[in-house]
Each structure stands twice: as structure tokens, then as C-alpha cells.
Design an enzyme around this catalytic site. Structure first.
Site, PDB file in Angstrom:
ATOM      1  N   HIS A   2       1.336  -3.657   6.027  1.00 45.00           N
ATOM      2  CA  HIS A   2       1.449  -2.541   5.079  1.00 45.00           C
ATOM      3  C   HIS A   2       0.737  -2.967   3.793  1.00 45.00           C
ATOM      4  CE1 HIS A   2       3.613   0.005   2.127  1.00 45.00           C
ATOM      5  NE2 HIS A   2       3.914   0.799   3.133  1.00 45.00           N
TER       6      HIS A   2
ATOM      7  N   ASP B 152       7.928  -9.571   6.202  1.00 56.24           N
ATOM      8  CA  ASP B 152       8.167  -8.210   5.722  1.00 56.24           C
ATOM      9  C   ASP B 152       9.052  -7.528   6.773  1.00 56.24           C
ATOM     10  OD1 ASP B 152       8.119  -5.505   5.321  1.00 56.24           O
ATOM     11  OD2 ASP B 152       5.954  -5.353   5.019  1.00 56.24           O
TER      12      ASP B 152
ATOM     13  N   GLN C 214      10.705  -2.633   8.362  1.00 56.80           N
ATOM     14  CA  GLN C 214      10.912  -1.776   9.543  1.00 56.80           C
ATOM     15  C   GLN C 214      11.751  -2.454  10.613  1.00 56.80           C
ATOM     16  OE1 GLN C 214      10.197   1.314   9.531  1.00 56.80           O
ATOM     17  NE2 GLN C 214       8.693   1.485   7.885  1.00 56.80           N
TER      18      GLN C 214
ATOM     19  N   LYS D 150      15.384   2.426   3.986  1.00 52.77           N
ATOM     20  CA  LYS D 150      15.018   2.531   5.402  1.00 52.77           C
ATOM     21  C   LYS D 150      16.192   2.130   6.288  1.00 52.77           C
ATOM     22  CE  LYS D 150      10.199   1.398   4.394  1.00 52.77           C
ATOM     23  NZ  LYS D 150       9.550   2.705   4.385  1.00 52.77           N
TER      24      LYS D 150
ATOM     25  N   CYS E 252       0.052   3.870   4.740  1.00 50.34           N
ATOM     26  CA  CYS E 252      -0.121   2.702   3.851  1.00 50.34           C
ATOM     27  C   CYS E 252      -0.502   1.459   4.660  1.00 50.34           C
ATOM     28  CB  CYS E 252       1.124   2.426   3.019  1.00 50.34           C
ATOM     29  SG  CYS E 252       1.622   3.817   2.013  1.00 50.34           S
TER      30      CYS E 252
HETATM   31  N1  C6P Z   1       6.717   2.101   4.627  1.00 52.51           N
HETATM   32  C1  C6P Z   1       6.364   4.198   5.748  1.00 52.51           C
HETATM   33  O1  C6P Z   1       6.394   5.429   5.835  1.00 52.51           O
HETATM   34  P1  C6P Z   1       9.002   0.123  -0.070  1.00 52.51           P
HETATM   35  O2  C6P Z   1       8.163   1.317  -0.372  1.00 52.51           O
HETATM   36  O3  C6P Z   1       8.841  -0.986  -1.086  1.00 52.51           O
HETATM   37  O4  C6P Z   1      10.433   0.451   0.191  1.00 52.51           O
HETATM   38  O5  C6P Z   1       8.493  -0.436   1.356  1.00 52.51           O
HETATM   39  C2  C6P Z   1       7.148  -0.789   1.519  1.00 52.51           C
HETATM   40  C3  C6P Z   1       6.899  -1.158   2.942  1.00 52.51           C
HETATM   41  C4  C6P Z   1       6.599  -2.471   3.244  1.00 52.51           C
HETATM   42  N2  C6P Z   1       6.416  -2.877   4.509  1.00 52.51           N
HETATM   43  C5  C6P Z   1       6.523  -2.034   5.545  1.00 52.51           C
HETATM   44  C6  C6P Z   1       6.331  -2.523   6.930  1.00 52.51           C
HETATM   45  C7  C6P Z   1       6.803  -0.682   5.297  1.00 52.51           C
HETATM   46  O6  C6P Z   1       6.905   0.155   6.333  1.00 52.51           O
HETATM   47  C8  C6P Z   1       6.983  -0.230   3.977  1.00 52.51           C
HETATM   48  C9  C6P Z   1       7.215   1.220   3.674  1.00 52.51           C
HETATM   49  C10 C6P Z   1       6.937   3.527   4.535  1.00 52.51           C
HETATM   50  O7  C6P Z   1       5.903   3.519   6.664  1.00 52.51           O
HETATM   51  C11 C6P Z   1       6.413   4.135   3.286  1.00 52.51           C
HETATM   52  S1  C6P Z   1       4.689   3.828   3.051  1.00 52.51           S
END
Ligand code: C6P
Length: 419
Positions: A136, A213, A216, A239, A377
Site C-alpha cells: 500500500h 503492515d 488487512q 478495519k 492506494c
Molecule cells: N487501505 C483500502 O481500501 P490507514 O488509512 O492508515 O488506516 O491504513 C492504510 C493502509 C495500510 N496498509 C494496507 C494494507 C491498507 O489496506 C491500508 C488502507 C484501505 O484498501 C484504504 S486505502
């Protein structure tokens, strides 16, 4: 936990009944554009159970005050709730110590914290940070920024056509120049589950620290940071059925102790004079300023909810749904699935011949089906497949086979509209 306590906890856990679980999520029970809502955008943000919504309202209406500062009753109640949530997070991911749980705004801030406080001081000219094609942007851009500043470079491990990491190639990139390996546990764009335990072990054999990370992964599997031996593990509350604006950086205590603070301000100090400031101990050292108090309490409530679930059954249900969705959607001749790894969780990314994913997403929405369309993203993933975007359906344990049937109907309808 004693055997008796474990037995009591397991009987307290509810058997998994998807219809009963759905009743816990008020947002699922509504119509959108005249259709019952089918919510398949869980990888972006999942819905919250009534218990989380209620606990936030109760806390805000009764116990809310600033924390760690007040001698008064409300401040003490709020501090107890905030710090209680830290204990819940510790238990949830099996961290060794509550000091290893740092509350941040989300996965993005957790990664930026490590880039700033761990990588920046460690990086010198020509050093390397290794990551993968399926990251991401949150796990790419902070490293680019710090590498540019320090004269270091990124090395990128490739993925194959199924969207699986080429683990041997990744390991071959690890060298004495590598100052950190960072990779996603579950890809948000492809659903691929990476064998992170094995990869962490390979990195550690070479003396290299690893950030995972877990944004997910955390809603879809039991994560045990000690079992993985992760050095850092980042995730977001929104999430995992909790509120937005809060997330967690887990870090091993010795690493966090050795790192300089990320931001300066209140709470992260023990003594301040104009000549010199002494920093607070963990975890406060990394929590400058008034945090998202209510958000952290809401995350604690989400963990309480998840701890009451029968996880094995919930995970089995999700996997069964993903297999069913893959079978139904890939049977449509105009559809191509992007991301067909052997190990996948929750995510079904796809293309429909001749129809832009944004149009697909819009027509699905008109049919009550909420999905995400775009690059998610993760533009390097799109570049890997030479595509601009995908339509992504992402599953949570409260989804049903009927949801997948509605998705299939809406996809077929979209094809008809454009034919
Ligand atoms: N992905 C998606 O629709 P934040 O925004 O900081 O809570 O998470 C960022 C992030 C980092 N790593 C992974 C693997 C992610 O999936 C995400 C967030 C969302 O896939 C919003 S772009």
C-alpha cells in the site's frame, strides 16, 4: 490463563451464526437506492457493532475527560478506560508487554513513526530498505521520503502473475546493506496472504529487523506477534470494527526503548527545562499530545466484541464466502480476477472487459452493492498488471452467500447495461 478460566472463556464465546452476528451491525440493515444494502467494502473500513457504537456514546456521555493528567474522578475513569484498551490490544495480539502497544492515528502513522524514529537514524548513504511490489502507498512513501533524505535506496521484491510474492527473490535482496524489511501481511489490492513468519525468520537469520503492515490481516486472522517474531506490526482500528482515527504500532520493547521520540509535546516527557528535556518511558514516549481518547476506548470495545466471537468459525465462514464469490464471479466470461494466490483472504479484485472499474462500482452501487473501485492506494500493483484500476469486493464475517449472489447479479446487470 488457567484451564478453568480458559474453559469459562470459551463457553462465554458465542457460536458463530451469521444471521445473529448481522443483528449486531445496525448499518447493515438499510436500503440503498431501493435495494437491501450489500456491504462489500470492508477492506476500506468495516462497519461497527452496536456494542462499539454504544460504548463510545456511553463513554462520551459519562466518563469523558482528558487522561493521565487529572486528579478528578472523570479523568481517572477516562485514563482507566484508555489504559484498559491498551491491555486489551496487548492480549489480542499477544504482545509480551503493554509498553509495546503505541496508540497512533492508524497504520499510516504507525509506519511513518518507524520510518522516522527507527529507519532515519539507522540509514546511511547506500543503505537499503527492502519491500514488495504489493505494498500500500502507506508502506512505500514514508520509506521513499526517509531514503531520499539519507541517501538510501528501496529494493522491491517482485510478485508473480497470481499476485504471490516471489519469496526467494525477496530473500536474495537481503544483504548487509539492508536496514529494514517491510511488507504487507495481507494485500489490500489482491488479497494475497504472505508467509510472514517464514520471511521474518529469514530476515532475522541475517540480522535484519522486519515491519509488518497488518492493516488487512488483523480483521481476518488471529495475529500473534510473538509467534510471528515481528519486530514491528502496524494496524488500524477502523478495519477491525472499531472507530476511525486510531491505530496501533506494536514494537519490541528493546527497539522502542532505543528509538528517539517521533513527536515532541505533552505526555511524552518526564522533565522539561529550556536546557534539556527528559523523555517519558514507554509507551508515553511515543504518544505526544492528547490522543484520540474516545477512539482508543472504541477500539477496546471492538476487541471485546471480537474476543466474544468464535474466531475459527468466523474465519471458516469468510473463507467459504471468498471461495464461493471467486467461483461465481470468475464463471462470468467477461470477468478477469486480479489476484489468484493460493493463500488469500477476503479480497476479490476483478476487471470486466471493456468497462472501467469506476463505472462498475457506480452501477453496483445503484444495485445496493458497495464495493471499492480504483487503484486501492497500491498503484505499483496496478502497474504490475498494466491496468489502471480494479473493482474490489472485500468480505467480512457478517457477509452472507446472499450478498455474493447479489454481487453476481449486479455484475451481470452491469455487463447487460454496457452491452
Ligand atoms: N487501505 C483500502 O481500501 P490507514 O488509512 O492508515 O488506516 O491504513 C492504510 C493502509 C495500510 N496498509 C494496507 C494494507 C491498507 O489496506 C491500508 C488502507 C484501505 O484498501 C484504504 S486505502
Amino acid at each position: 490463563m488457567s484451564a478453568a478460566a480458559a474453559a469459562a472463556a470459551s463457553t462465554a464465546r458465542r457460536a458463530f451464526d451469521v444471521e445473529e452476528v448481522r443483528r449486531d451491525f445496525p448499518a447493515l440493515h438499510q436500503e440503498v437506492h431501493g435495494h437491501p444494502l450489500v456491504f462489500l467494502d470492508n477492506a476500506a473500513s468495516s462497519q461497527r457493532p452496536r456494542s462499539v457504537i454504544d460504548e463510545i456514546a456511553r463513554f462520551d456521555g459519562h466518563d469523558y475527560a482528558n487522561i493521565h493528567r487529572g486528579v478528578h474522578e472523570l479523568s481517572q475513569r477516562a485514563t482507566a478506560a484508555f489504559e484498559g484498551a491498551r491491555d486489551k490490544v496487548r492480549g489480542f495480539i499477544n504482545a509480551a508487554d503493554r509498553k509495546e502497544i503505541i496508540f497512533v492515528r492508524g497504520t499510516t502513522e504507525a509506519i511513518n513513526l518507524v520510518a522516522s524514529s527507527y529507519a532515519r537514524p539507522a540509514l546511511n548513504l547506500g543503505d537499503e530498505i527492502v519491500l514488495t511490489t504489493m505494498e500500500h502507498h502507506s508502506n512505500i512513501v514514508p520509506w521513499q521520503m526517509v531514503c531520499r533524505e539519507r541517501g538510501a535506496v528501496l529494493r522491491v521484491a517482485p510478485i508473480n502473475d497470481r499476485g504471490e510474492l516471489e519469496v526467494d527473490e525477496l530473500v536474495s535482496l537481503l544483504s548487509p546493506r539492508t536496514k529494514l524489511l517491510t511488507l504487507v501481511h495481507v494485500s489490500n489490492a489482491l488479497g494475497t496472504v504472505n508467509p510472514v513468519k517464514e520471511i521474518i525468520a529469514a530476515a532475522h537469520e541475517r540480522g535484519i529487523r522486519v515491519l509488518i503492515d497488518g492493516a488487512q490481516a488483523i480483521p481476518h486472522m488471529r495475529v500473534d506477534v510473538q509467534d510471528l517474531d515481528a519486530d514491528f506490526y502496524a494496524f488500524s482500528s477502523h478495519k477491525m470494527f472499531g472507530p476511525t482515527g486510531v491505530g496501533v504500532l506494536y514494537g519490541k520493547q528493546d527497539l522502542l526503548d532505543a528509538m528517539p521520540p517521533y513527536q515532541g509535546g505533552g505526555d511524552m516527557i518526564s522533565v522539561v527545562t529550556f536546557e534539556k528535556t527528559f523523555y517519558n518511558s514507554l509507551p508515553a514516549k511515543f504518544e505526544a499530545g492528547t490522543p484520540n481518547i474516545t477512539g482508543v476506548v472504541g477500539l477496546g470495545a471492538a476487541i471485546d466484541y471480537l474476543e466474544r466471537l468464535d474466531w475459527d468459525a468466523a474465519i471458516a465462514h469468510e473463507r467459504e464466502l471468498l471461495a464461493y464469490a471467486t467461483e461465481r464471479i470468475s464463471a462470468i466470461p467477461e470477468v478477469t480476477i486480479i489476484g489468484t494466490a493460493a493463500e488469500k483472504e477476503s479480497v476479490l479484485s476483478f476487471l470486466i472487459d471493456g468497462i472501467h472499474p469506476h463505472d462498475v462500482g457506480t452501477i453496483l452501487d445503484r444495485n445496493g452493492v458497495a464495493v471499492r473501485a480504483g487503484h486501492h492506494c497500491a498503484q505499483p500493483v496496478m502497474q504490475r498488471y498494466s491496468i489502471p484500476a480494479t473493482t474490489r469486493a472485500s468480505i467480512a464475517f457478517y457477509n452472507t452467500r446472499e450478498d455474493i449472489d447479489a454481487l453476481e447479479r449486479a455484475v451481470r446487470h452491469t455487463i447487460e447495461v454496457f452491452s
